[in-house]
Design a protein around this motif. Structure first.
Motif, short mmCIF file in Angstrom:
data_model
loop_
_atom_site.label_atom_id
_atom_site.label_comp_id
_atom_site.label_asym_id
_atom_site.label_seq_id
_atom_site.Cartn_x
_atom_site.Cartn_y
_atom_site.Cartn_z
N HIS A 18 30.71 22.65 94.54
CA HIS A 18 31.60 23.73 94.09
C HIS A 18 32.06 23.48 92.66
CE1 HIS A 18 34.58 26.87 94.14
NE2 HIS A 18 35.57 26.02 94.01
N LEU A 19 32.35 22.22 92.34
CA LEU A 19 32.73 21.87 90.96
C LEU A 19 31.63 22.26 89.98
CD1 LEU A 19 34.33 20.36 88.71
CD2 LEU A 19 33.24 18.25 89.52
N VAL A 20 30.41 21.90 90.32
CA VAL A 20 29.29 22.20 89.41
C VAL A 20 29.15 23.72 89.25
CG1 VAL A 20 26.79 22.01 89.07
CG2 VAL A 20 28.07 20.08 90.01
N LYS A 21 29.26 24.42 90.36
CA LYS A 21 29.12 25.87 90.33
C LYS A 21 30.19 26.51 89.44
CE LYS A 21 29.08 29.62 93.77
NZ LYS A 21 29.28 29.89 95.22
N GLU A 22 31.41 26.04 89.58
CA GLU A 22 32.50 26.60 88.78
C GLU A 22 32.34 26.25 87.30
OE1 GLU A 22 35.03 28.73 89.86
OE2 GLU A 22 33.62 28.81 91.53
N LEU A 23 31.91 25.03 87.01
CA LEU A 23 31.69 24.66 85.60
C LEU A 23 30.59 25.53 85.00
CD1 LEU A 23 32.09 20.79 85.91
CD2 LEU A 23 33.44 22.25 84.40
N HIS A 24 29.53 25.75 85.76
CA HIS A 24 28.45 26.60 85.27
C HIS A 24 28.94 28.02 84.99
CE1 HIS A 24 24.83 24.02 86.80
NE2 HIS A 24 25.49 23.47 85.80
N LYS A 25 29.80 28.52 85.89
CA LYS A 25 30.35 29.86 85.66
C LYS A 25 31.09 29.94 84.34
CE LYS A 25 31.30 31.46 90.34
NZ LYS A 25 32.38 31.50 91.34
N ALA A 26 31.69 28.80 83.95
CA ALA A 26 32.45 28.76 82.69
C ALA A 26 31.54 28.41 81.51
CB ALA A 26 33.58 27.74 82.81
N ALA B 159 45.39 19.22 93.78
CA ALA B 159 44.75 18.05 94.37
C ALA B 159 44.43 17.04 93.26
CB ALA B 159 43.48 18.45 95.12
N PRO B 160 45.42 16.26 92.83
CA PRO B 160 45.23 15.37 91.68
C PRO B 160 44.12 14.34 91.91
CG PRO B 160 47.56 15.52 92.26
CD PRO B 160 46.79 16.18 93.36
N GLY B 161 43.34 14.11 90.87
CA GLY B 161 42.34 13.05 90.91
C GLY B 161 41.07 13.40 91.65
N THR B 162 40.79 14.69 91.81
CA THR B 162 39.63 15.08 92.62
C THR B 162 38.72 16.07 91.88
OG1 THR B 162 40.75 17.00 93.56
CG2 THR B 162 41.05 14.89 94.71
N TYR B 163 37.57 16.31 92.50
CA TYR B 163 36.66 17.34 91.97
C TYR B 163 37.39 18.68 91.92
CZ TYR B 163 33.29 13.83 93.67
OH TYR B 163 32.62 12.68 93.94
N ALA B 164 38.16 18.96 92.99
CA ALA B 164 38.90 20.23 93.03
C ALA B 164 39.94 20.27 91.93
CB ALA B 164 39.56 20.40 94.41
N GLY B 165 40.56 19.13 91.65
CA GLY B 165 41.54 19.07 90.56
C GLY B 165 40.90 19.39 89.23
N LEU B 166 39.68 18.89 89.04
CA LEU B 166 38.97 19.16 87.80
C LEU B 166 38.66 20.66 87.66
CD1 LEU B 166 37.55 18.31 85.23
CD2 LEU B 166 35.66 17.41 86.60
N VAL B 167 38.34 21.30 88.78
CA VAL B 167 38.09 22.75 88.74
C VAL B 167 39.31 23.47 88.16
CG1 VAL B 167 37.76 24.82 90.16
CG2 VAL B 167 36.40 22.77 90.63
N GLU B 168 40.49 23.01 88.56
CA GLU B 168 41.71 23.67 88.06
C GLU B 168 41.90 23.47 86.57
OE1 GLU B 168 45.38 23.47 90.38
OE2 GLU B 168 44.23 22.51 91.99
N LYS B 169 41.23 22.50 85.98
CA LYS B 169 41.38 22.25 84.55
C LYS B 169 40.26 22.89 83.72
CE LYS B 169 45.22 19.86 84.33
NZ LYS B 169 46.40 20.47 83.68
N ILE B 170 39.40 23.65 84.36
CA ILE B 170 38.33 24.30 83.61
C ILE B 170 38.87 25.20 82.49
CG2 ILE B 170 36.42 25.97 83.77
CD1 ILE B 170 35.65 24.64 86.43
#
Lengths: 111, 671
Positions: free
Chosen positions: B245-253, B173-184
């Protein structure tokens, strides 16, 4: 929204046909509880679910949690690609056991 | 346990066909309550307020419900409406009151305004400013903020869309919060532990008279609403879930999340601008106005939010509490924060109540507060921002000093030393956590462009190259712009490494601009706010093309994280050197500076920078505690020998001397 229940080799398969959104969600939640067995394996088949809204996803999660608290083990199958993408983007997907088919569901839940 | 229905979950009357009852004033905004939605909105100068309800996507309202006088408490109008399908509902307010612009009042009952507290806006299409009700439940599970000490942060400033929008990003999903999750995983590999997201609350993407595009997002429309067009699920109105969800995933990392927030102005512009929300709701309260009702313009955008007005102050605080408490955001960078210290007449306040409230707020207590301590009207407060021992600052003087040193300016060495140890001339009482050090940010050249252009090239912005900063302290290394001259390219590669190494070896909080680690260019455009395309999107093919630079940056970050002495410590832990050990040359003609940062044990680092075009051989101080000097980095060396894996640095053959190449930086460590 129409719910159908059938037994396939010891597994309760519940199909959800139609739209799962804020309008249908409360009814679906209630009906699902009625269709759930006391224990055993349940596969929710969403292949005929044409639309899933934010409220719809919440119903799924609530039902899933309820199942977890009891003796029921539950998996989802038949996720349309767009529903799957929405669940993935919002993190809902991570809460569920998702399987490709009812048969795979039986296997996943009995392991 | 039986959960009792609330005893007031029933309507008392009908308005416009809808069952309603007097609502609750708090919380403000639209909140789901049993059986309905509670709408609460305030205006100190309005004479009447009407709730306007739409079925989603429809041009005409399905109902208009005037708030009865009896539903008002003070200036707050509140009503609970029953039986609404919130997923298909859009709403707004029609507000009437005096039409006396010279007294500051610009009420217009023809306009339907968005709710300033809306958790969602439609975000696109002809009705993009309509408000929506969010389902605000979210399963955070055991989410915990990383709670990193300030000085341990390595901040990475990125634009949510630009980071993955380019087709080369490879995300689903380019250009989105979900896309950023994939780049963690990429962020983890690089080693940054904090992302600073350029504005993610709803802004007007078309707010630009020159190109019709506002890409950066410093044009706020909805302060509480995560931007729908940054969500893969925006069309399904699930942007709040996706952002959380983005924040949660970043925190997990282990990565913290800072938001760039813009409380200095709105997208409503001056008297010529549109009435979207605040202007029609209570213009005289929300904006700083001249005595005859015109807009003060300290932001350079037409209007200035009247942020020290008690009502606006409350609004800002409510908003930040929402992002912190409900969305688990770890801190904020305040755009043009000097404006937040101005009073209603625009004058700087000695004790700005807004800044004080934020500094002492219980919910925000552990959240990072970072000020861009200047504004567009000349108020420059780097080092003097009202900080209450809480606020950090974007250190513009750090940026300017390092840039001048890099291009070889004379008379900078002394100031560079001050900047590298946390700018104690400005922050000695607050410590190194107060300074956010950076060489590049979204605003200005990228790092690659900083060493590739003498002049800005902003023609594409439509203002005849008049926009953007003229004093970028950039240097093109011999040729303007793109070149295939190997000598120029080699020097540019070195200069980028020099900048990164100085930044990551300086005390304070380093901030990197996303893409600088792989050589992102904007082709000399130093004000690319108005381009939503390949010019501003990160081209992920650079990851391969500039794999050397990525590896260098990754190692420099890892080295910083391995050495607490680079992040803070007593002034006594730093010793200055020059060509001779223990003899720094502070004279105006000096271009060489060296220092040992000694934190005891293995935590002893020697940093030498030479901005002269000739190499210099420096006498090394004796390594402490009987250890030996090892080479971590030397920007004069060809990759991959320009930096080593921290912990595996090779010993230096000559322990008494180090030759630092032309325009180079070297770092040693003891083992």
């Amino acid at each position: 929204m129409r719910l159908r229940k059938e037994l396939r080799g010891g597994v309760t398969v519940i199909s959800l046909d139609g739209r799962l959104d804020s309008e249908t969600a409360p009814g679906v939640q209630q009906d699902l509880q009625g269709l759930f067995p006391e224990d055993g394996l349940v596969v929710l088949d969403l292949s005929e679910t044409r639309y899933m809204s934010s409220a719809g996803l919440r119903v799924l999660l609530l039902v899933y949690r309820q199942a977890q608290r009891g003796e029921v083990r539950l998996a989802l199958t038949g996720l349309a690609p767009d529903v799957r993408a929405i669940m993935e983007a919002t993190g809902f997907l991570g809460f569920f056991t998702v399987v490709e088919s009812v048969e795979e569901g039986v296997e996943a839940l009995t392991v | 346990m039986t959960i009792l229905e609330p005893i007031d979950a029933y309507p008392t009357r009908r308005i416009a066909g809808y069952p309603v009852r007097a609502g609750r004033s708090l919380p403000f905004g639209a909140t789901r309550v049993p059986g309905g939605v509670n709408f609460s909105v305030y205006s100190n100068h309005a004479t009447s307020v009407t709730l306007v309800l739409y079925r989603e996507g429809e041009a005409e309202p399905m109902a208009e419900l005037p708030f009865p006088e009896s539903f008002r408490v003070g200036s707050v109008h509140a009503m609970t409406v029953f039986g609404l399908d919130v997923e298909r509902l859009e709403y707004g307010y029609r507000v009437d009151g005096p039409r006396l612009p010279w007294q500051g009042h610009r009420f217009d009952p023809d306009a339907v305004l968005s709710d300033p507290y809306a958790r969602m806006l439609t975000g696109h299409g002809p009705y993009r400013h309509r408000s929506r009700v969010a389902l605000d439940d979210f399963d955070w599970e055991e989410d915990r903020a990383p709670h990193l000490p300030h000085e341990d942060l390595v901040i990475y400033e990125l634009h949510v869309r630009g980071f993955t929008r380019h087709p080369s990003s490879g995300v689903s999903a380019p250009g989105t919060y979900a896309g950023l999750v994939e780049k963690i995983p990429y962020l983890r590999e690089l080693g940054v532990n904090c992302v600073e997201l350029m504005p993610v609350s709803e802004f007007d993407e078309t707010d630009n008279v020159f190109t019709g595009v506002n890409y950066w997002g410093y044009s706020p429309v909805g302060f509480f609403a995560p931007k729908a067009s940054y969500a893969a699920t925006g069309r399904e109105h699930m942007q709040v879930d996706e952002f959380k969800h983005l924040v949660k995933e970043l925190h997990k990392a282990g990565i913290e999340v800072l938001l760039d927030v813009v409380f200095n102005h709105t997208a409503e512009g001056d008297e010529r601008g549109p009435s979207i929300s605040f202007k029609g709701l209570d213009n005289a309260t929300y904006y700083m106005l001249t005595p005859d009702g015109h807009y003060y313009n300290f932001s350079g955008t037409g209007n200035t939010l009247n942020c020290n007005h008690p009502v606006v102050r409350g609004f800002v605080l409510d908003c930040l509490r929402y992002w912190a408490a409900e969305c688990h955001v770890d801190g904020f960078r305040f755009d043009l924060a000097a404006i937040l210290g101005r009073g209603a007449d625009g004058g700087p306040l000695h004790n700005p109540p807004l800044l004080e409230s934020l500094a002492y707020d219980p919910i925000l207590r552990d959240r990072k507060l970072i000020a861009e301590a200047w504004d567009a009207a000349g108020l420059y407060q780097v080092g003097s921002f009202p900080h209450y021992s809480r606020w950090s600052e974007w250190n513009g003087r750090y940026r300017d000093t390092v840039r001048r040193h890099l291009k070889g300016d004379l008379g900078v060495t002394g100031e560079l030393a001050t900047r590298m140890v946390g700018s104690p001339d400005m922050y000695s009482r607050r410590g190194t956590a107060a300074t956010v050090n950076f060489v590049t940010s979204h605003d200005g050249f990228t790092l690659r462009d900083l060493v590739s252009y003498d002049h800005k090239h902003n023609e594409a912005n439509g203002e005849g190259n008049r926009d953007g900063d003229d004093n970028g302290n950039s240097w093109n290394c011999g040729q303007e712009g793109e070149t295939d001259d190997p000598a120029v390219l080699a020097l540019r590669a070195r200069q980028q490494r020099n900048a990164l190494l100085i930044l990551l070896a300086s005390r304070g909080v380093p901030m990197l601009l996303a893409g600088d680690e792989i050589g992102r260019t904007q082709l000399g455009n130093n004000n690319a706010y108005c381009h939503d395309g390949p010019l501003t999107w990160l081209d992920w093919r650079l990851r391969e093309e500039n794999a050397d630079l990525f590896r260098f940056t990754r190692r420099a970050i890892a080295f910083r994280r391995a050495h607490p002495v680079l992040r803070g410590g007593s002034p006594g832990s730093v010793h200055w050197h020059g060509v001779r050990a223990w003899s720094p040359d502070w004279s105006a003609h000096s271009r060489v500076l060296a220092a040992t940062f000694d934190g005891g044990g293995d935590d002893c680092v020697y940093v030498a920078t030479n901005s002269h075009w000739e190499s210099h051989t420096l006498e090394l101080p004796e390594p402490p505690r009987g250890q030996t000097w090892h080479l971590f980095a030397d920007t004069a060396a060809a990759p991959p020998m320009d930096a080593f894996e921290p912990g595996s640095e090779p010993p230096l053959a000559n322990q008494s001397q180090l030759t630092v190449g032309p325009r180079s930086v070297a770092i040693l460590v003891t083992h």
